[in-house]
Design a protein around this motif. Structure first.
Motif, mmCIF file in Angstrom:
data_model
loop_
_atom_site.group_PDB
_atom_site.id
_atom_site.type_symbol
_atom_site.label_atom_id
_atom_site.label_comp_id
_atom_site.label_asym_id
_atom_site.label_seq_id
_atom_site.Cartn_x
_atom_site.Cartn_y
_atom_site.Cartn_z
ATOM 1 N N SER A 279 0.920 -1.190 -0.106
ATOM 2 C CA SER A 279 -0.191 -0.021 0.070
ATOM 3 C C SER A 279 0.958 1.240 -0.176
ATOM 4 O O SER A 279 1.976 1.329 0.706
ATOM 5 C CB SER A 279 -0.788 -0.073 1.054
ATOM 6 O OG SER A 279 -1.939 0.986 1.191
ATOM 7 N N ALA A 280 0.576 2.395 -0.746
ATOM 8 C CA ALA A 280 1.253 3.667 -0.911
ATOM 9 C C ALA A 280 1.315 4.171 0.385
ATOM 10 O O ALA A 280 0.146 4.079 1.030
ATOM 11 C CB ALA A 280 0.674 4.265 -1.994
ATOM 12 N N ARG A 281 2.295 4.680 0.707
ATOM 13 C CA ARG A 281 2.425 5.799 2.027
ATOM 14 C C ARG A 281 1.548 6.921 1.871
ATOM 15 O O ARG A 281 1.282 7.274 2.891
ATOM 16 C CB ARG A 281 3.910 6.078 2.159
ATOM 17 C CG ARG A 281 4.824 4.781 2.342
ATOM 18 C CD ARG A 281 4.413 4.127 3.762
ATOM 19 N NE ARG A 281 5.147 2.954 3.955
ATOM 20 C CZ ARG A 281 4.988 1.989 5.143
ATOM 21 N NH1 ARG A 281 4.449 2.724 6.070
ATOM 22 N NH2 ARG A 281 5.900 0.847 5.007
ATOM 23 N N ASP B 111 1.384 -3.384 8.151
ATOM 24 C CA ASP B 111 1.314 -2.329 8.747
ATOM 25 C C ASP B 111 0.239 -1.489 8.322
ATOM 26 O O ASP B 111 0.004 -0.419 8.640
ATOM 27 C CB ASP B 111 2.426 -1.422 9.139
ATOM 28 C CG ASP B 111 2.849 -1.116 7.893
ATOM 29 O OD1 ASP B 111 2.551 -1.217 6.681
ATOM 30 O OD2 ASP B 111 3.924 0.179 7.995
ATOM 31 N N VAL B 112 -0.526 -1.897 7.158
ATOM 32 C CA VAL B 112 -1.663 -1.328 6.605
ATOM 33 C C VAL B 112 -2.729 -1.323 7.489
ATOM 34 O O VAL B 112 -3.057 -2.131 8.263
ATOM 35 C CB VAL B 112 -2.000 -2.249 5.161
ATOM 36 C CG1 VAL B 112 -3.352 -1.507 4.606
ATOM 37 C CG2 VAL B 112 -0.964 -2.227 4.233
ATOM 38 N N PRO B 113 -3.534 -0.125 7.724
ATOM 39 C CA PRO B 113 -4.573 -0.005 8.708
ATOM 40 C C PRO B 113 -5.856 -0.713 8.390
ATOM 41 O O PRO B 113 -6.829 -0.046 7.945
ATOM 42 C CB PRO B 113 -4.833 1.544 8.715
ATOM 43 C CG PRO B 113 -4.416 1.893 7.024
ATOM 44 C CD PRO B 113 -3.359 1.020 6.943
ATOM 45 N N PHE B 114 -5.785 -1.950 8.152
ATOM 46 C CA PHE B 114 -6.808 -2.895 8.117
ATOM 47 C C PHE B 114 -7.208 -3.440 9.488
ATOM 48 O O PHE B 114 -6.504 -4.445 9.857
ATOM 49 C CB PHE B 114 -6.527 -3.897 6.941
ATOM 50 C CG PHE B 114 -7.697 -4.746 6.576
ATOM 51 C CD1 PHE B 114 -8.577 -4.305 5.716
ATOM 52 C CD2 PHE B 114 -7.829 -6.091 7.089
ATOM 53 C CE1 PHE B 114 -9.788 -5.002 5.207
ATOM 54 C CE2 PHE B 114 -8.997 -6.863 6.732
ATOM 55 C CZ PHE B 114 -9.853 -6.390 5.820
ATOM 56 N N GLY C 226 2.149 -3.183 13.957
ATOM 57 C CA GLY C 226 1.530 -2.189 14.482
ATOM 58 C C GLY C 226 0.929 -1.665 13.263
ATOM 59 O O GLY C 226 1.054 -2.080 12.163
ATOM 60 N N PHE C 227 0.197 -0.243 13.312
ATOM 61 C CA PHE C 227 -0.459 0.096 12.287
ATOM 62 C C PHE C 227 0.099 1.504 11.867
ATOM 63 O O PHE C 227 0.678 2.161 12.490
ATOM 64 C CB PHE C 227 -1.718 0.620 12.500
ATOM 65 C CG PHE C 227 -2.672 -0.758 12.669
ATOM 66 C CD1 PHE C 227 -2.925 -1.793 11.639
ATOM 67 C CD2 PHE C 227 -3.111 -1.023 13.864
ATOM 68 C CE1 PHE C 227 -3.692 -2.769 11.997
ATOM 69 C CE2 PHE C 227 -3.804 -2.213 14.308
ATOM 70 C CZ PHE C 227 -3.874 -3.225 13.126
#
Length: 770
Positions: free
Chosen positions: A48-50, A144-147, A231-232
């Protein structure tokens, strides 16, 4: 180099297990896992892009699933020995995973995200698509993608009343349920599958059974996430302006609410909504629009959505004025197109589908050639959704994933209602001509009508309906909507499509856009769907209640027959000469498949005479006379020593009728007995041991003439020409010059001559007795 490999195992409770491993492969991805069940192995990665691209107000999520032919030890088919564009089956798996993941990302997360899944090793006893959702979620879990809300997917089958998680392909062939269920630990997010007329209660039971298995798989993912402990990541949230939002709602909400309760058509309503937007945008200064234009547009959408939803919840009214359980007006027509083998128009409100049916032989079957599956489909459906159906002009870029998915749903809805004994390959094409709410369900209805118009003896007609949901978490209110509009799908919380006969469900597809859908709402939606489905079914059967007695006059008729495997070559001929000439002469299509050392022959044609000619030719080729039986023949060639005849029941099958078998009397000329074109009967004698050729006889069927009593016995007829053989001159047998033979020449031959005379007399006595 040391590897930090972490592995967790899921016990399926029946001796099978699924392992999830991370830390060994694809370590530069944000997250990667290998999921294994038996010998099946899937690699799933996520990147996933930052940061989000400027101006993007949605999640650019791509889910890709591919099956590598090397995974099954096979070469790719076709000219280029390389995997190319995804197959329909791969596209369908991508959609299954995407539909569960997408709504569970944070609403304000807009960074481009790619989830890629590939089959690296295949196991014949494992269906890999049932592991793809688990693999995708596990890859997100170790990133660390916010899923935040993990999910999984499983397939449910039912064999002999027993529900099974992730059945094998062999078990699935015996199952009356084939459903994929995707869910979080709290609620079901996606359901898709086909069934053999099960009840609503049975469907809910299968979903609950799947959900329990999914919860266990999520627990294992949570352990994996804790072990990796990444972590996220932090990400830049969407810009918001509460003061601006309040202003936009104040300016627009009441106006949207008023239009939503006016009961208007799609384009009229869209124009009115657009006018409100233009009016409000005009009230802002140009500089403010340049600075906050995107926010204003976003808040206008939110205001419109809330107004439409509240009209439903507060007033029980929908955008077109219907009640929540009311179906739009329906009209249908069959035999609309003169040339196709079957056709039908189905119109429900502002949604219209034109379906055609084409009938063919097994040669037209849809070949499936995948690493995980090989075979063919004798019934398939294609769905086309052109941009004009929604009044838009868009680029045409081939078949979309949406078209593949909607066509597959309609195909699954109808396939189990096609009897096994139907000899045709059947292709349905649905052209969506108008769309404002569930064109896939319109395709199911139009497909049913077209099949019956084509004379296909469906077991039962099938109809379909799309259900929607409007809910309010704060108050707990909700409304289940029957036959949803496009706007209700877009603004609502659920899209639940159900198809079936009067006796049960044949297919379903459900997408939930909110968390926490409970089973009470699902059961209500299914019950309401059944009422609507039966209403629509009644409208279909008003137009055509039963399939036509026969296919149409211009449609091909198909006849199947079986020949011994040994005759396949004779029917095909050298280089295909016999079958090609036969097809050309009769105007038919002939297909031969070898099954269990037998030749299954399909004859397709519009002319009954042509089909009969092919059957006669086949009978001729495989004809084998029986010894002792009588057959009618026709003279086709005259020879000095007999006549060539052919069996009238098997033209082309020729045999020689020898002159000695024409009649009991001596025949000097063949033409004294038979001539060209004569038809008569002969008896099949079998294979002549001397000539090793077939032998037939005409005289064997004629009465044997009585012997002439005035004819003298042999001994009274005088010597034959040349004298009695016993008294013949034996000078030429003088053996005086053959040394050692004098004694033999001088022997008394009386006894030998007596034996010969006795034998001759006995023969004459027998002749006289006959």
């Amino acid at each position: 180099m040391s590897l930090n490999v972490i592995k967790e195992t899921i016990d399926l409770g029946d001796g099978r297990s699924i392992s999830i491993e991370t830390g060994k492969l694809a370590k530069q991805a944000d997250g990667s896992v290998v999921v294994r069940m038996g010998d099946a192995m899937l690699l799933a990665t996520v990147v996933s892009a930052r940061t989000a691209a400027p101006g993007i107000d949605f999640l650019p999520l791509t889910v890709d699933y591919r099956e590598k032919f090397a995974a099954a030890g096979r070469f790719p088919g076709g000219f280029f020995k390389r995997e190319a564009r995804p197959s329909d089956a791969e596209v369908l798996t991508m959609r299954l995973v995407d539909r569960v993941l997408r709504p569970l990302f944070p609403d304000d997360y807009h960074a481009e995200t790619q989830v890629m899944i590939q089959l690296m090793s295949h196991d014949e006893n494992v269906m890999p698509d049932s592991l793809a959702g688990l693999a995708a979620s596990a890859a997100l879990a170790v990133s660390d993608v916010p899923f935040y809300t993990l999910i999984s997917e499983v397939r449910v089958g039912r064999v002999n009343g027993q529900l099974i998680i992730n059945p094998s392909r062999e078990q699935l062939a015996e199952s009356d349920i084939d459903m994929m269920i995707g869910a979080s630990a709290d609620s079901v997010a996606m359901v898709e599958g086909e069934m053999k007329e099960i009840s609503e209660a049975e469907m809910v039971e299968a979903i609950k059974f799947a959900h329990e298995a999914i919860k266990k798989q999520i627990e294992v993912q949570e352990r994996l996430r804790a072990a990796v402990n990444k972590g996220f990541r932090e990400y830049e949230a969407e810009a918001n302006d509460d003061e601006l939002k309040a202003k936009i709602f104040e300016l627009s909400y009441d106006k949207y609410f008023a239009i939503a309760q006016e009961s208007s058509a799609k384009h009229e309503r869209g124009e009115k909504f657009a006018e409100i937007k233009e009016e409000i945008l005009a009230s802002f200064e140009e500089e403010e629009l340049l600075e906050k234009g995107e926010l204003i547009s976003k808040y206008l959408k939110q205001s419109q959505k809330e107004a439409v939803r509240n009209v439903v919840l507060d007033l029980g009214l929908r955008l077109d004025g219907r009640k929540t359980n009311e179906i739009r007006p329906i009209w249908c027509e069959v035999d609309y197109l003169p040339s196709p083998h079957g056709s039908a128009l189905f119109t429900r409100g502002e949604t219209q589908a034109l379906a055609t049916v084409t009938l063919g032989t097994s040669r037209e079957s849809n070949v499936i050639d995948l690493p995980s599956e090989q075979g063919e489909e004798r019934f398939y459906l294609h769905y086309n959704f052109p941009p004009f159906s929604t009044g838009e002009a868009k680029p045409l870029r081939g078949t979309s994933r949406r078209e593949v998915g909607h066509g597959n749903l309609a195909q699954r809805a109808l396939k189990n209602m096609i009897p096994d004994e139907v000899p045709y390959t059947i292709r349905i094409v649905s052209e969506v001509l108008e769309s404002n709410g569930s064109s896939s369900m319109a395709t199911v209805c139009a497909g049913t009508l077209a099949l019956m118009d084509a004379g296909i003896k469906m077991k039962k007609p099938v109809s379909g309906i799309a259900m929607g949901l409007i809910s309010d978490d704060k108050t707990g209110r909700y409304a289940v909507l029957s036959d949803i509009l496009g706007d209700e799908d877009h603004l609502g919380d659920m899209d639940f499509k159900v198809t079936g006969t009067e006796d049960g469900i044949t297919a379903c597809q459900m997408d939930i856009k909110i968390e926490g859908l409970n089973y009470e709402i699902m059961e209500k939606a299914l019950d309401q769907a059944r009422e609507g489905r039966l209403h629509i079914l009644g409208k279909l059967t008003e137009v055509i209640a039963e399939p036509r007695e026969d296919v149409k006059r211009h449609a091909p008729k198909i006849i199947k027959t079986t020949i011994p495997g040994a005759f396949i070559g004779a029917l095909i001929g050298p280089g295909g000469k016999v079958i090609q000439e036969l097809q050309k002469a009769t105007g038919t299509t002939i297909v031969i498949n070898e099954v269990d050392e037998q030749g299954e022959v399909e004859i397709l044609g519009t002319s009954p005479e042509g089909i009969k000619a092919v059957l006669d030719k086949i009978d001729s080729i495989i004809f084998k006379p029986t010894v002792g039986e009588t057959y009618e023949v026709k003279v086709i060639k005259m020879l000095d020593f007999g006549a060539v005849v052919e069996y009238t029941k098997a033209p082309g099958n020729e045999v020689l009728l020898h002159v000695s078998e024409l009649a009991w009397e001596r025949t000097e000329n063949v033409t004294d007995v038979v001539n060209m074109g004569d038809v008569f009967e002969v008896k099949y004698i079998g294979i002549d041991p001397k000539t090793r050729k077939e032998k037939v006889s005409r005289k064997a069927l004629l009465p044997r003439p009585p012997r002439d009593e005035n004819r003298p016995p042999r001994e009274d007829r005088g010597p034959r020409e040349g004298g009695n053989r016993d008294n013949r001159n034996r000078d030429n047998r003088n053996r005086d010059n053959r040394g050692g033979r004098d004694d033999r020449n001088s022997r008394d031959r009386g006894p030998r001559e007596e034996r010969r005379n006795d034998a001759a007399g006995e023969s004459q006595n027998n002749d006289s007795q006959e």
